[in-house]
Design a protein around this motif. Structure first.
Motif, PDB file in Angstrom:
ATOM      1  N   MET A   1       0.850  -1.189   0.000  1.00  0.00           N
ATOM      2  CA  MET A   1       0.000   0.000   0.000  1.00  0.00           C
ATOM      3  C   MET A   1       0.881   1.233   0.000  1.00  0.00           C
ATOM      4  O   MET A   1       1.795   1.350   0.802  1.00  0.00           O
ATOM      5  N   THR A   2       0.608   2.159  -0.928  1.00  0.00           N
ATOM      6  CA  THR A   2       1.412   3.364  -1.040  1.00  0.00           C
ATOM      7  C   THR A   2       0.518   4.595  -0.936  1.00  0.00           C
ATOM      8  O   THR A   2      -0.711   4.524  -1.116  1.00  0.00           O
ATOM      9  N   LEU A   3       1.139   5.737  -0.660  1.00  0.00           N
ATOM     10  CA  LEU A   3       0.393   6.993  -0.607  1.00  0.00           C
ATOM     11  C   LEU A   3      -0.224   7.310  -1.963  1.00  0.00           C
ATOM     12  O   LEU A   3      -1.348   7.831  -2.053  1.00  0.00           O
ATOM     13  N   HIS A   4       0.501   6.989  -3.024  1.00  0.00           N
ATOM     14  CA  HIS A   4      -0.001   7.249  -4.375  1.00  0.00           C
ATOM     15  C   HIS A   4      -1.280   6.451  -4.618  1.00  0.00           C
ATOM     16  O   HIS A   4      -2.269   6.964  -5.169  1.00  0.00           O
ATOM     17  N   GLN A   5      -1.285   5.186  -4.195  1.00  0.00           N
ATOM     18  CA  GLN A   5      -2.479   4.361  -4.354  1.00  0.00           C
ATOM     19  C   GLN A   5      -3.650   4.927  -3.572  1.00  0.00           C
ATOM     20  O   GLN A   5      -4.791   4.964  -4.068  1.00  0.00           O
ATOM     21  N   VAL A  60     -15.953  -2.562   1.325  1.00  0.00           N
ATOM     22  CA  VAL A  60     -14.534  -2.513   1.706  1.00  0.00           C
ATOM     23  C   VAL A  60     -14.000  -1.097   1.503  1.00  0.00           C
ATOM     24  O   VAL A  60     -13.261  -0.551   2.341  1.00  0.00           O
ATOM     25  N   ALA A  61     -14.382  -0.485   0.381  1.00  0.00           N
ATOM     26  CA  ALA A  61     -13.958   0.887   0.108  1.00  0.00           C
ATOM     27  C   ALA A  61     -14.516   1.848   1.152  1.00  0.00           C
ATOM     28  O   ALA A  61     -13.835   2.790   1.579  1.00  0.00           O
ATOM     29  N   ASP A  62     -15.794   1.607   1.546  1.00  0.00           N
ATOM     30  CA  ASP A  62     -16.378   2.467   2.579  1.00  0.00           C
ATOM     31  C   ASP A  62     -15.574   2.378   3.880  1.00  0.00           C
ATOM     32  O   ASP A  62     -15.374   3.390   4.562  1.00  0.00           O
ATOM     33  N   ASP A  63     -15.133   1.156   4.236  1.00  0.00           N
ATOM     34  CA  ASP A  63     -14.337   0.990   5.454  1.00  0.00           C
ATOM     35  C   ASP A  63     -12.948   1.604   5.305  1.00  0.00           C
ATOM     36  O   ASP A  63     -12.382   2.140   6.268  1.00  0.00           O
ATOM     37  N   LEU A  64     -12.383   1.514   4.107  1.00  0.00           N
ATOM     38  CA  LEU A  64     -11.018   2.005   3.877  1.00  0.00           C
ATOM     39  C   LEU A  64     -10.961   3.534   3.861  1.00  0.00           C
ATOM     40  O   LEU A  64      -9.963   4.131   4.278  1.00  0.00           O
ATOM     41  N   ARG A  65     -12.047   4.170   3.406  1.00  0.00           N
ATOM     42  CA  ARG A  65     -12.017   5.610   3.174  1.00  0.00           C
ATOM     43  C   ARG A  65     -11.536   6.425   4.376  1.00  0.00           C
ATOM     44  O   ARG A  65     -10.599   7.232   4.232  1.00  0.00           O
ATOM     45  N   PRO A  66     -12.111   6.286   5.589  1.00  0.00           N
ATOM     46  CA  PRO A  66     -11.649   7.148   6.697  1.00  0.00           C
ATOM     47  C   PRO A  66     -10.181   6.909   7.074  1.00  0.00           C
ATOM     48  O   PRO A  66      -9.482   7.839   7.457  1.00  0.00           O
ATOM     49  N   HIS A  67      -9.724   5.658   6.923  1.00  0.00           N
ATOM     50  CA  HIS A  67      -8.312   5.373   7.224  1.00  0.00           C
ATOM     51  C   HIS A  67      -7.398   6.060   6.208  1.00  0.00           C
ATOM     52  O   HIS A  67      -6.368   6.633   6.567  1.00  0.00           O
ATOM     53  N   VAL A  71      -4.535   8.905   6.943  1.00  0.00           N
ATOM     54  CA  VAL A  71      -3.136   8.726   6.533  1.00  0.00           C
ATOM     55  C   VAL A  71      -2.663   9.917   5.702  1.00  0.00           C
ATOM     56  O   VAL A  71      -1.600  10.497   5.963  1.00  0.00           O
ATOM     57  N   LEU A  72      -3.432  10.299   4.728  1.00  0.00           N
ATOM     58  CA  LEU A  72      -3.028  11.407   3.857  1.00  0.00           C
ATOM     59  C   LEU A  72      -3.028  12.734   4.612  1.00  0.00           C
ATOM     60  O   LEU A  72      -2.173  13.598   4.367  1.00  0.00           O
ATOM     61  N   ALA A  73      -3.960  12.892   5.552  1.00  0.00           N
ATOM     62  CA  ALA A  73      -3.970  14.122   6.363  1.00  0.00           C
ATOM     63  C   ALA A  73      -2.726  14.192   7.238  1.00  0.00           C
ATOM     64  O   ALA A  73      -2.133  15.269   7.413  1.00  0.00           O
ATOM     65  N   ALA A  74      -2.322  13.032   7.784  1.00  0.00           N
ATOM     66  CA  ALA A  74      -1.117  13.015   8.618  1.00  0.00           C
ATOM     67  C   ALA A  74       0.111  13.362   7.801  1.00  0.00           C
ATOM     68  O   ALA A  74       1.010  14.084   8.267  1.00  0.00           O
ATOM     69  N   VAL A  75       0.159  12.867   6.574  1.00  0.00           N
ATOM     70  CA  VAL A  75       1.290  13.195   5.695  1.00  0.00           C
ATOM     71  C   VAL A  75       1.314  14.683   5.393  1.00  0.00           C
ATOM     72  O   VAL A  75       2.368  15.331   5.429  1.00  0.00           O
ATOM     73  N   GLU A  76       0.139  15.245   5.104  1.00  0.00           N
ATOM     74  CA  GLU A  76       0.079  16.678   4.823  1.00  0.00           C
ATOM     75  C   GLU A  76       0.483  17.501   6.036  1.00  0.00           C
ATOM     76  O   GLU A  76       1.176  18.514   5.910  1.00  0.00           O
ATOM     77  N   ASP A  77       0.065  17.055   7.231  1.00  0.00           N
ATOM     78  CA  ASP A  77       0.465  17.760   8.456  1.00  0.00           C
ATOM     79  C   ASP A  77       1.975  17.711   8.644  1.00  0.00           C
ATOM     80  O   ASP A  77       2.598  18.698   9.043  1.00  0.00           O
ATOM     81  N   ALA A  78       2.566  16.534   8.383  1.00  0.00           N
ATOM     82  CA  ALA A  78       4.016  16.396   8.523  1.00  0.00           C
ATOM     83  C   ALA A  78       4.740  17.308   7.548  1.00  0.00           C
ATOM     84  O   ALA A  78       5.711  17.993   7.909  1.00  0.00           O
ATOM     85  N   GLN A  79       4.276  17.330   6.303  1.00  0.00           N
ATOM     86  CA  GLN A  79       4.910  18.195   5.306  1.00  0.00           C
ATOM     87  C   GLN A  79       4.761  19.662   5.677  1.00  0.00           C
ATOM     88  O   GLN A  79       5.700  20.456   5.535  1.00  0.00           O
ATOM     89  N   SER A  80       3.581  20.019   6.184  1.00  0.00           N
ATOM     90  CA  SER A  80       3.344  21.405   6.581  1.00  0.00           C
ATOM     91  C   SER A  80       4.221  21.804   7.761  1.00  0.00           C
ATOM     92  O   SER A  80       4.767  22.912   7.805  1.00  0.00           O
TER      93      SER A  80
END
Length: 310
Positions: A1-5, A60-67, A71-80
């Motif tokens: 699993m990657t951020l791009h995916q 499955v997608a519905d369950d995956l969405r909030p996670h 993850v992407l929000a945490a990455v954006e926070d780290a970059q910021s």
């Protein structure tokens, strides 16, 4: 699993279309499809069903969405966070300064930083140049302003920026009539600071070299840790001392108003330098502290304008 995916997955989930997701992300549609297929393969479950020209999310997608969003929000926070520190908006600036250098410019240096970058936190580290050098070697500091007895040290880049004359201070005007020679110094009753670091303190090294030329060793009657205590004892008439001229100018009027100072003969100087690990790529914070500390020290001590790293 990657951020791009995960980015491709969320775009497809929110747009309901692989084509629209590709347009939103600026990718080719086959690339988005491949990323989602790879994500499905790693999860072992389908995420979308094709319906006409669009896609419909599975449970499955519905369950995956909030996670995925977290993850992407945490990455954006780290970059910021990193970006804001690079721009010196937030974060902590740590800079090494030995004790007397902080006496000259410590509070003003902190004020200089906070005027430019009010959101940062400032730490000035160290009490003696040897201690600060050890912190540099261990990587706990990027850069520092210290006193150096020599201009070369393994693994470090040393850039002299100023020199400060060593002066003899006394409460007895008779001892200040003429510059103090090595012989007179060897006979004086002295109080000296930096007792813990006496073997490696730059001022003491300079005095030992001066006296060794006449076959003498400096003798102290009183040993203390801080220069303020030494100056107070001089003001009480209990001993004389050798300190930097900058410290004498700062401290005598306040702690020993009846004492004065005179030069040594020949004149002796302590060298103040910017030091960092050799070949280090300095952060914007370290570069800022070097610029401001150099300006402050050169306003007090004699500048070395044509300094070159050693």
């Amino acid at each position: 699993m990657t951020l791009h995916q995960l980015r491709c997955f969320l775009a497809a989930y929110e747009e309901g279309s692989l084509t629209a997701a590709a347009e939103r992300l600026g990718y080719a549609q086959p690339s988005v499809s491949e990323q989602i297929r790879n994500l499905e393969r790693s999860l072992g479950a389908p995420l979308f069903r094709r319906v006409g020209r669009g896609v419909v999310a599975t449970t499955v997608a519905d369950d995956l969405r909030p996670h995925a969003e977290r993850v992407l929000a945490a990455v954006e926070d780290a970059q910021s966070s990193v970006a804001s520190q690079v721009r010196l908006e937030t974060g902590t600036i740590r800079f090494g300064m030995f004790g007397i250098a902080r006496l000259y410019a410590g509070a003003d240096l902190v004020a200089d930083v906070l005027r430019r970058h009010p959101g940062v936190r400032v730490e000035l580290i160290g009490t003696n140049s040897t201690e600060v050098t050890d912190e540099l070697r261990r990587g706990r500091l990027e850069a520092a302003m210290i006193a150096v007895p020599q201009l070369e040290s393994e693994g470090l880049t040393i850039t002299p920026v100023a020199r400060d004359e060593l002066v003899y201070i006394s409460n007895d005007p008779e001892r200040l009539r003429v510059p103090v020679t090595a012989r007179k110094l060897s006979e004086a009753t002295l109080v000296m600071p930096e007792t813990t670091f006496r073997a490696v303190d730059s001022v003491r090294i300079i005095l030992r070299q001066m006296l060794h030329e006449i076959g003498r060793n400096p003798q102290t009657r009183i040993e203390v840790e801080d220069v303020e205590s030494a100056v107070e004892l001089v003001g009480m008439g209990l001993a004389d001392a050798v300190i930097t001229k900058g410290a004498a100018v700062q401290l005598l009027p306040r702690l020993a108003p009846d004492a004065g100072w005179v030069s040594l003969r020949p004149a002796q100087h302590d060298t103040l330098a910017i030091v960092h690990r050799r070949d280090a790529i300095l952060s914007p914070a370290a570069q800022l502290m070097i610029e401001l500390a150099t300006a402050r020290i050169q306003a007090i001590a004699e500048p070395i304008r044509a300094a070159r790293p050693r």
